[in-house]
Design an enzyme around this catalytic site. Structure first.
Site, PDB file in Angstrom:
ATOM      1  N   TYR A  25      45.067 121.463  77.264  1.00  0.00           N
ATOM      2  CA  TYR A  25      44.256 120.603  78.138  1.00  0.00           C
ATOM      3  C   TYR A  25      44.359 121.111  79.576  1.00  0.00           C
ATOM      4  O   TYR A  25      43.404 121.072  80.330  1.00  0.00           O
ATOM      5  CB  TYR A  25      44.760 119.161  78.064  1.00  0.00           C
ATOM      6  CG  TYR A  25      44.508 118.544  76.720  1.00  0.00           C
ATOM      7  CD1 TYR A  25      43.211 118.198  76.330  1.00  0.00           C
ATOM      8  CD2 TYR A  25      45.553 118.330  75.821  1.00  0.00           C
ATOM      9  CE1 TYR A  25      42.973 117.637  75.091  1.00  0.00           C
ATOM     10  CE2 TYR A  25      45.316 117.764  74.580  1.00  0.00           C
ATOM     11  CZ  TYR A  25      44.028 117.421  74.223  1.00  0.00           C
ATOM     12  OH  TYR A  25      43.807 116.872  72.993  1.00  0.00           O
ATOM     13  N   ASN A  47      32.886 111.595  72.883  1.00  0.00           N
ATOM     14  CA  ASN A  47      31.745 112.394  72.424  1.00  0.00           C
ATOM     15  C   ASN A  47      32.161 113.201  71.193  1.00  0.00           C
ATOM     16  O   ASN A  47      32.441 114.372  71.290  1.00  0.00           O
ATOM     17  CB  ASN A  47      31.303 113.337  73.544  1.00  0.00           C
ATOM     18  CG  ASN A  47      30.807 112.528  74.726  1.00  0.00           C
ATOM     19  OD1 ASN A  47      29.764 111.919  74.670  1.00  0.00           O
ATOM     20  ND2 ASN A  47      31.564 112.516  75.794  1.00  0.00           N
ATOM     21  N   CYS A  59      37.920 120.946  68.624  1.00  0.00           N
ATOM     22  CA  CYS A  59      38.874 120.068  69.297  1.00  0.00           C
ATOM     23  C   CYS A  59      40.276 120.284  68.742  1.00  0.00           C
ATOM     24  O   CYS A  59      41.256 120.033  69.422  1.00  0.00           O
ATOM     25  CB  CYS A  59      38.471 118.607  69.076  1.00  0.00           C
ATOM     26  SG  CYS A  59      36.738 118.322  69.442  1.00  0.00           S
ATOM     27  N   HIS A  60      40.360 120.727  67.510  1.00  0.00           N
ATOM     28  CA  HIS A  60      41.672 120.904  66.896  1.00  0.00           C
ATOM     29  C   HIS A  60      42.394 122.121  67.462  1.00  0.00           C
ATOM     30  O   HIS A  60      43.556 122.333  67.191  1.00  0.00           O
ATOM     31  CB  HIS A  60      41.492 121.040  65.385  1.00  0.00           C
ATOM     32  CG  HIS A  60      40.739 122.249  64.990  1.00  0.00           C
ATOM     33  ND1 HIS A  60      39.368 122.312  64.991  1.00  0.00           N
ATOM     34  CD2 HIS A  60      41.190 123.463  64.617  1.00  0.00           C
ATOM     35  CE1 HIS A  60      39.021 123.526  64.598  1.00  0.00           C
ATOM     36  NE2 HIS A  60      40.095 124.250  64.382  1.00  0.00           N
ATOM     37  N   GLU A  86      44.450 128.847  60.202  1.00  0.00           N
ATOM     38  CA  GLU A  86      43.885 129.862  61.103  1.00  0.00           C
ATOM     39  C   GLU A  86      44.921 130.924  61.418  1.00  0.00           C
ATOM     40  O   GLU A  86      44.595 132.026  61.840  1.00  0.00           O
ATOM     41  CB  GLU A  86      43.424 129.182  62.386  1.00  0.00           C
ATOM     42  CG  GLU A  86      42.397 128.092  62.077  1.00  0.00           C
ATOM     43  CD  GLU A  86      41.184 128.199  62.967  1.00  0.00           C
ATOM     44  OE1 GLU A  86      41.326 128.618  64.110  1.00  0.00           O
ATOM     45  OE2 GLU A  86      40.097 127.870  62.495  1.00  0.00           O
TER      46      GLU A  86
END
Length: 109
Positions: A25, A47, A59-60, A86
């Site tokens: 962030y 959103n 977002c993850h 991933e």
DNA sequence: TCGAATGACAGCG
DNA sequence: CGCTGTCATTCGA
């Protein structure tokens, strides 16, 4: 460059993050030239145009500066498993090589 | 450990 | 319509 909204810039920056990498962030907020770390996550939560809605906002792939995954709309644990798929090493709810998988949006020198 | 800062949204009057 | 409270956070003392 047009005057985009704070949240819009965050989405654009997040979309730049490649697969197998993560961001924080703090980095995202810095990418938009702001320090509203909270606004980044809050805007996303309000959103839900994220990957769940067929969008392109991973977002993850966003975690806290401490390496913690923090909180997520569809379940924090769920994101952890996705990140692990991933190639990101995560223990419990915390990223191990967090800084190693971190993607520098600002490419700080 | 606690409070302040920052952006956006929901609720209340 | 305007203010307050809260939130997917971070930093400093």
């Amino acid at each position: 460059m047009k005057t985009k909204s704070f949240s819009q810039k965050v989405y654009s920056a997040l979309k730049k993050v490649p697969k197998g990498k993560i961001t924080t962030y703090k980095e995202l907020a810095r990418a938009v030239n702001s320090k509203a770390y909270r606004a980044v996550g809050t805007a996303m939560n309000k959103n839900p145009q994220g990957f769940l809605s067929g969008g392109k906002i991973p977002c993850h792939r966003v975690v806290n500066s401490d390496g913690r995954v923090g909180k997520f709309a569809s379940g924090t644990k769920k994101k952890i498993e996705m990140l692990k798929k991933e190639g990101v090493s995560i223990s419990k709810e915390k990223v191990e090589d967090f800084g190693k998988f971190l993607f520098n949006l600002n490419k700080i020198s």
